[in-house]
Design a protein around this motif. Structure first.
Motif, short mmCIF file in Angstrom:
data_model
loop_
_atom_site.label_atom_id
_atom_site.label_comp_id
_atom_site.label_asym_id
_atom_site.label_seq_id
_atom_site.Cartn_x
_atom_site.Cartn_y
_atom_site.Cartn_z
N MET A 138 0.84 -1.20 0.00
CA MET A 138 0.00 0.00 0.00
C MET A 138 0.87 1.25 0.00
O MET A 138 1.85 1.34 0.73
N GLN A 139 0.52 2.21 -0.84
CA GLN A 139 1.28 3.44 -0.94
C GLN A 139 1.07 4.29 0.32
O GLN A 139 -0.04 4.50 0.77
N LYS A 140 2.17 4.75 0.88
CA LYS A 140 2.07 5.60 2.07
C LYS A 140 1.59 7.00 1.70
O LYS A 140 1.85 7.49 0.60
N ILE A 141 0.88 7.61 2.63
CA ILE A 141 0.38 8.97 2.43
C ILE A 141 1.47 9.97 2.80
O ILE A 141 2.02 9.93 3.91
N ASN A 142 1.77 10.87 1.87
CA ASN A 142 2.80 11.89 2.10
C ASN A 142 2.18 13.08 2.83
O ASN A 142 1.47 13.89 2.23
N LEU A 143 2.44 13.16 4.13
CA LEU A 143 1.92 14.25 4.95
C LEU A 143 3.03 15.27 5.21
O LEU A 143 4.16 14.90 5.54
N LEU A 144 2.68 16.54 5.11
CA LEU A 144 3.60 17.60 5.50
C LEU A 144 2.98 18.35 6.67
O LEU A 144 1.88 18.89 6.58
N ILE A 145 3.68 18.37 7.80
CA ILE A 145 3.21 19.08 9.00
C ILE A 145 4.01 20.36 9.13
O ILE A 145 5.24 20.35 9.06
N VAL A 146 3.30 21.48 9.31
CA VAL A 146 3.94 22.79 9.39
C VAL A 146 3.88 23.31 10.82
O VAL A 146 2.83 23.29 11.46
N THR A 147 5.02 23.79 11.32
CA THR A 147 5.05 24.43 12.64
C THR A 147 5.77 25.76 12.53
O THR A 147 6.81 25.88 11.88
N THR A 148 5.19 26.79 13.19
CA THR A 148 5.69 28.15 13.05
C THR A 148 6.34 28.70 14.32
O THR A 148 7.05 29.70 14.26
N SER A 149 6.05 28.06 15.47
CA SER A 149 6.53 28.63 16.74
C SER A 149 6.48 27.57 17.83
O SER A 149 5.92 26.49 17.64
N ARG A 150 7.03 27.93 19.01
CA ARG A 150 6.97 27.03 20.16
C ARG A 150 5.52 26.72 20.53
O ARG A 150 5.22 25.63 21.01
N ALA A 151 4.62 27.69 20.30
CA ALA A 151 3.22 27.52 20.71
C ALA A 151 2.53 26.42 19.91
O ALA A 151 1.96 25.49 20.48
N ASP A 152 2.58 26.49 18.58
CA ASP A 152 1.87 25.46 17.81
C ASP A 152 2.62 24.13 17.83
O ASP A 152 2.01 23.07 17.78
N TYR A 153 3.96 24.18 17.95
CA TYR A 153 4.69 22.92 18.04
C TYR A 153 4.32 22.16 19.30
O TYR A 153 4.14 20.93 19.28
N GLY A 154 4.20 22.88 20.41
CA GLY A 154 3.82 22.23 21.66
C GLY A 154 2.48 21.52 21.53
O GLY A 154 2.29 20.43 22.07
N LEU A 155 1.54 22.14 20.81
CA LEU A 155 0.23 21.52 20.62
C LEU A 155 0.29 20.38 19.62
O LEU A 155 -0.38 19.35 19.79
#
Length: 395
Positions: free
Chosen positions: A1-18
């Motif tokens: 099965m082909q894996k899904i290519n996901l790109l996760i974007v983080t801009t700061s400590r705040a959203d990365y923590g979440l």
């Protein structure tokens, strides 16, 4: 099965923590081929180069887009968006990406989502449908909602708002808040460990303060507002642990004033640029009070039954648990709210509080939705249409 290519974007400590609990589970799931794009304040020395925290957590960083300008005036933010739009588009035009995951309302994400839309890459948006009165992020969040194909609001109220904006209910999934996942899943510090880490005695009365700019106000109002808060706190018996304001218009002005107060009153205030998620949540656990205008005072705080004094308009429009007391940004109003928040009657009233923002399983719910969605059919995801509420066609 082909894996899904996901790109996760983080801009700061705040959203990365979440995002951390979601990133961790996605990276351990063979269904996905995840990649991480780091941008914004993560790459700024002024904000502590928090990219190092991501590396420390063991995640490889696939893309970096530097876009944060030296200043934080309106023209600087516009320049940042322009620089980011070019950098993101260069990446999206050459890479095979099935879905981009973004969280929140940062202006950096506006550039991300425009580039993704033009390059025909679907977007999944976490924490849509919320409102932050008096903050430009409010409009940015709703713009991201309209560019996104899949929506992960935290509670039913926010889901209804997303649908009200014309999004199909079949693509709106209430999952809870990822910040609550961290409360349940991160092994927090002991009081002794935290005291040593931040060099503050948490056996004393400690208040945790996070105050961000209200970006639709006049530029110089940020400084006046934070002075009102600090002057109010001067009249209490609380020692105040302060975290860094966001990289928004007025943020540097807030930082400069806080720095002046910490230098002048070292026995009263301490600024720590980057607590990290573990220490921040631990501080929430052991503090007597939280004060400021951070969303964490609305969302995560209820899990600790922590009294919160929420100041000003930034969080106006968000659903607030009963542990949150609103105050105007004036010394008198703030002191009154602190007195109520620390009263035995108020503390007793919130001792059985359960968090309306979730049970700690938001990441699992998001992953289950992604796995049950055909993410390889980009055309179907991008052709959204407009969902009308009680639409009656013209005769």
């Amino acid at each position: 099965m082909q894996k899904i290519n996901l790109l996760i974007v983080t801009t700061s400590r705040a959203d990365y923590g979440l995002l951390y609990p979601l990133i961790k589970k996605i990276y351990s799931d063979n269904f996905f081929n995840p990649k991480l794009l780091v941008t914004g304040a993560h790459l700024s020395s002024f904000y502590g180069m928090t990219i190092s925290k991501i590396i420390e957590d063991g995640f490889s960083i696939d893309y970096q887009v530097e876009m944060t300008q030296e200043g934080d005036a309106e023209k600087d933010v516009c320049n940042s968006i322009a620089i980011g739009l070019k950098g993101f588009s260069n990446i999206f035009s050459r890479e095979d990406i099935d879905l981009i995951i973004v969280l929140g309302d940062r202006y950096e994400l506006l550039a991300v989502c425009i580039a993704a839309l033009i390059n025909k890459i679907p977007i999944a948006h976490i924490h849509g449908g919320e409102t932050t009165y008096g903050v430009i992020d409010d409009t940015i969040r709703h713009s991201i909602t309209k560019m996104s194909s899949i929506h992960f609001p935290s509670i039913d109220l926010y889901a209804k708002r997303i649908i009200q904006m014309g999004e199909n209910p079949e693509r709106v999934f209430v999952v809870g808040a990822l910040g609550v996942d961290n409360v349940y899943q991160i092994e927090l510090m002991t009081k002794e460990q935290l005291s040593k880490f931040v060099e503050i005695d948490f056996d004393k009365n400690v208040a945790l303060m996070t105050y961000h700019p209200v970006t639709l106000d006049e530029y110089d109002s940020a400084g006046k507002q934070v002075i009102e808060i600090l002057e109010a706190l001067m009249e209490t018996n609380l020692f105040v642990l302060i975290t860094m304001p966001n990289a928004d218009t007025g943020g540097r002005q807030i930082y400069e004033i806080i720095t002046r107060y910490t230098i002048k009153y070292p026995g009263k205030f301490k600024l720590v640029k980057n607590l990290g998620q573990k220490a921040y949540l631990s501080a929430m656990k052991f503090s007597k009070l939280m004060i400021g205008n951070s969303s964490s005072g609305i969302i995560e705080s209820a899990s600790f039954k922590l009294p919160v004094v929420n100041i000003g308009d930034r969080q106006k429009g968000r659903y607030k648990p009963i542990n949150v007391i609103d105050a105007d940004c004036s010394k008198t109003s703030i002191l009154k709210a602190i007195d109520v928040a620390l009263s035995p009657e108020f503390i007793k009233s919130i001792k059985d509080l359960s968090n309306p923002y979730g049970d700690g399983n938001a990441a699992d719910r998001i992953i289950n939705v992604l796995k049950s969605t055909d993410l390889t059919n980009k055309s179907k995801l991008l052709k959204k249409g407009f969902y009308d509420l009680d639409f009656k066609p013209y005769a």
